[in-house]
Design an enzyme around this catalytic site. Structure first.
Site, mmCIF file in Angstrom:
data_model
loop_
_atom_site.group_PDB
_atom_site.id
_atom_site.type_symbol
_atom_site.label_atom_id
_atom_site.label_comp_id
_atom_site.label_asym_id
_atom_site.label_seq_id
_atom_site.Cartn_x
_atom_site.Cartn_y
_atom_site.Cartn_z
ATOM 1 N N ASP A 197 0.759 -1.130 0.050
ATOM 2 C CA ASP A 197 -0.050 -0.155 -0.053
ATOM 3 C C ASP A 197 0.868 1.202 0.085
ATOM 4 O O ASP A 197 1.335 1.484 1.035
ATOM 5 C CB ASP A 197 -0.956 -0.027 1.306
ATOM 6 C CG ASP A 197 -1.774 1.135 1.519
ATOM 7 O OD1 ASP A 197 -1.580 1.891 0.557
ATOM 8 O OD2 ASP A 197 -2.737 1.224 2.173
ATOM 9 N N LYS A 226 -2.271 12.060 -2.542
ATOM 10 C CA LYS A 226 -1.180 12.583 -1.653
ATOM 11 C C LYS A 226 -0.233 12.915 -2.554
ATOM 12 O O LYS A 226 -0.260 13.762 -3.267
ATOM 13 C CB LYS A 226 -0.870 11.334 -0.857
ATOM 14 C CG LYS A 226 -2.130 10.918 0.190
ATOM 15 C CD LYS A 226 -2.165 10.146 1.234
ATOM 16 C CE LYS A 226 -3.351 9.649 1.983
ATOM 17 N NZ LYS A 226 -3.461 8.216 2.762
HETATM 18 C C1 LIG Z 1 -4.074 7.797 3.293
HETATM 19 C C2 LIG Z 1 -3.915 6.262 3.339
HETATM 20 C C3 LIG Z 1 -4.966 5.204 3.021
HETATM 21 C C4 LIG Z 1 -6.291 5.591 2.620
HETATM 22 O O1 LIG Z 1 -6.750 6.602 2.199
HETATM 23 P P1 LIG Z 1 -8.193 7.281 2.052
HETATM 24 O O2 LIG Z 1 -8.507 7.786 0.473
HETATM 25 O O3 LIG Z 1 -8.153 8.318 2.970
HETATM 26 O O4 LIG Z 1 -9.310 6.205 2.104
HETATM 27 C C5 LIG Z 1 -4.565 3.958 2.922
HETATM 28 N N1 LIG Z 1 -3.465 3.437 3.368
HETATM 29 C C6 LIG Z 1 -2.615 4.071 3.685
HETATM 30 C C7 LIG Z 1 -1.278 3.463 4.006
HETATM 31 C C8 LIG Z 1 -2.779 5.614 3.558
HETATM 32 O O5 LIG Z 1 -1.538 6.401 4.129
#
Ligand SMILES: *Cc1c(COP(=O)(O)O)cnc(C)c1O
Length: 421
Positions: A197, A226
């Protein structure tokens, strides 16, 4: 958007004020960024009106010619960017992307080995009250207390002991490089499938500033908003053998109609990420994080793991006798916005915490460089060293405002949304 001021001034005002807040403040929230005006424009289009359940060429509704074309563009560009066998660009968020993979890789009740939330993992990796903790058996690994680094030996021991069906690597608050190859070896030894992830570091991966998870993991999930700097959303990459199963878990498994306006914006963002300036931007993100970290360390603020390889830092406040919840409020008074964050082995609960997490992606998008980030580090230290001194915060607030004015954000959007008259 002058017509909204006439028809719905209450909402128009919220939008205007939020644009101004983003311009005025210095955003150091590691998971936030500023999507380009072109990405924003793609989201604000009539593509939002279209129902396109299914996939390009296989939809359940008529009228999908342009929805098909734009989703295919997003997929082609994702594959060009990350070099995977298969991409699904429909998940509405990073959490949805993970849910789809868990559904594709596991049956309810099977075991996941993932990083402890308290050590930097994510809710969707097995937190108790999240779906991932409710439907699966979760075993967690963490970091070593001394180094703050992932304890790969312990990951291996846990994997061999518990024989998880799925191992998840990737985190929301881990400032160091992830060794995907090591995770692959552990997964192979334990007979597990691997999910990487890369929600936070997707932009660094795309720019080849972080080791590549695609050759190592059956599944790679990410957020597009992000470091990747696209619209709010998620994406899954996977190996050909899992492609059909994954697609069926995204739709109809856990979602209905895709957000076609967001998928168009993902295509725009991936197009931007394929252009040369993007790698330079990501390099600046990493350099800026190092400059910020060095400044804080020189001022006597320890960092978890001693520093950073990425876009984020975790500042350990235990020796300061201050909680993360106190620190983020003091900083917000000056216009510096960050979040309190658990540090590994944190004695405090998540509502208080002993740390703050800082990230450079958003402010780097505005154009701040290392010199500016050193100043930001000095300001943070000034404010946190003198929590009782409102005059220090007042001075820093003025200096932050001068800095953000020198790097204006979304000037044309600010004009477009300004209250009439
Ligand atoms: C931000 C994040 C997510 C999930 O993102 P959302 O779009 O807020 O659901 C999943 N895994 C990790 C490691 C993250 O940092």
């Amino acid at each position: 958007m002058q017509t909204l001021w006439k028809t719905d001034p209450e909402v128009a005002r919220c939008i205007e004020e939020e644009i101004n807040r983003q311009d005025r403040e210095l955003i150091l929230i590691a998971s936030e960024n500023y999507a380009s005006p072109e990405v924003l424009a793609a989201m604000g289009t009539p593509l939002t009106n279209k129902y396109a359940e299914g996939y390009p060429g296989r939809r359940y509704y008529r009228g999908c010619e342009w929805a098909d074309r734009v989703e295919s563009l997003a997929v082609e560009r994702a594959l060009a960017l990350f070099g995977a066998d298969h991409a699904n660009v429909q998940p509405h968020s990073g959490t949805q992307a993970n849910l789809a993979v868990l559904m594709a890789a596991l049956k309810p009740g099977e075991t996941i080995l993932s990083m402890d939330l308290a050590h930097g993992g994510h809710l969707s990796h097995g937190m108790k009250i999240n779906f991932s903790g409710g439907f699966y058996d979760v075993v967690s690994y963490g970091v070593e207390p001394e180094s703050g680094l992932i304890d790969y030996g312990r990951v291996r021991d846990l994997a061999l002991r518990h024989r998880p069906r799925l191992i998840i690597c990737g985190a929301s608050a881990y400032p160091r490089v992830l060794d995907f190859r090591r995770f692959r070896q552990i997964a192979d030894e334990a007979g597990a499938v691997l999910l990487a992830d890369v929600a936070h570091i997707a932009g660094l991966v795309a720019a080849k500033l972080h080791p590549d998870p695609v050759p190592e993991a059956e599944f790679v999930t990410m957020t597009t908003h992000k470091t990747l700097r696209g619209p709010r959303g998620g994406m899954v990459l996977c190996r050909e053998a899992y492609a059909r199963k994954l697609d069926s878990r995204v739709f109809p498994g856990m979602q209905g109609g895709p957000l076609m306006h967001v998928i168009a914006a993902k295509a725009v963002a991936f197009g931007e990420a394929l252009r040369p300036g993007f790698a330079e931007y990501q390099q600046a993100v990493v350099k800026n994080a190092r400059a910020l970290g060095e400044t804080l360390r020189a001022r006597g603020f320890p960092l978890v793991s001693g520093g950073t390889d990425t876009h984020l830092l975790l500042v350990d406040l235990r020796e300061r006798g201050m909680t993360g919840a106190e620190a983020d409020v003091l900083l917000e008074e000056t216009g510096i916005v960050c979040n309190r964050n658990l540090i590994p082995f944190d004695p405090l609960p998540p509502t208080k915490t002993s740390g703050i997490r800082l990230g450079t992606p958003a402010a780097t998008t505005r154009g701040l460089g290392e010199a500016e980030f050193r100043r930001v580090g000095e300001w943070i230290a000034d404010v946190l060293e003198a929590p009782g001194d409102a005059a220090v915060r007042e001075r820093v607030r003025k200096e932050v405002r001068e800095l953000t004015s020198a790097f204006p954000l979304y000037p044309s959007l600010r004009a477009a949304w300004a209250r009439p008259g």
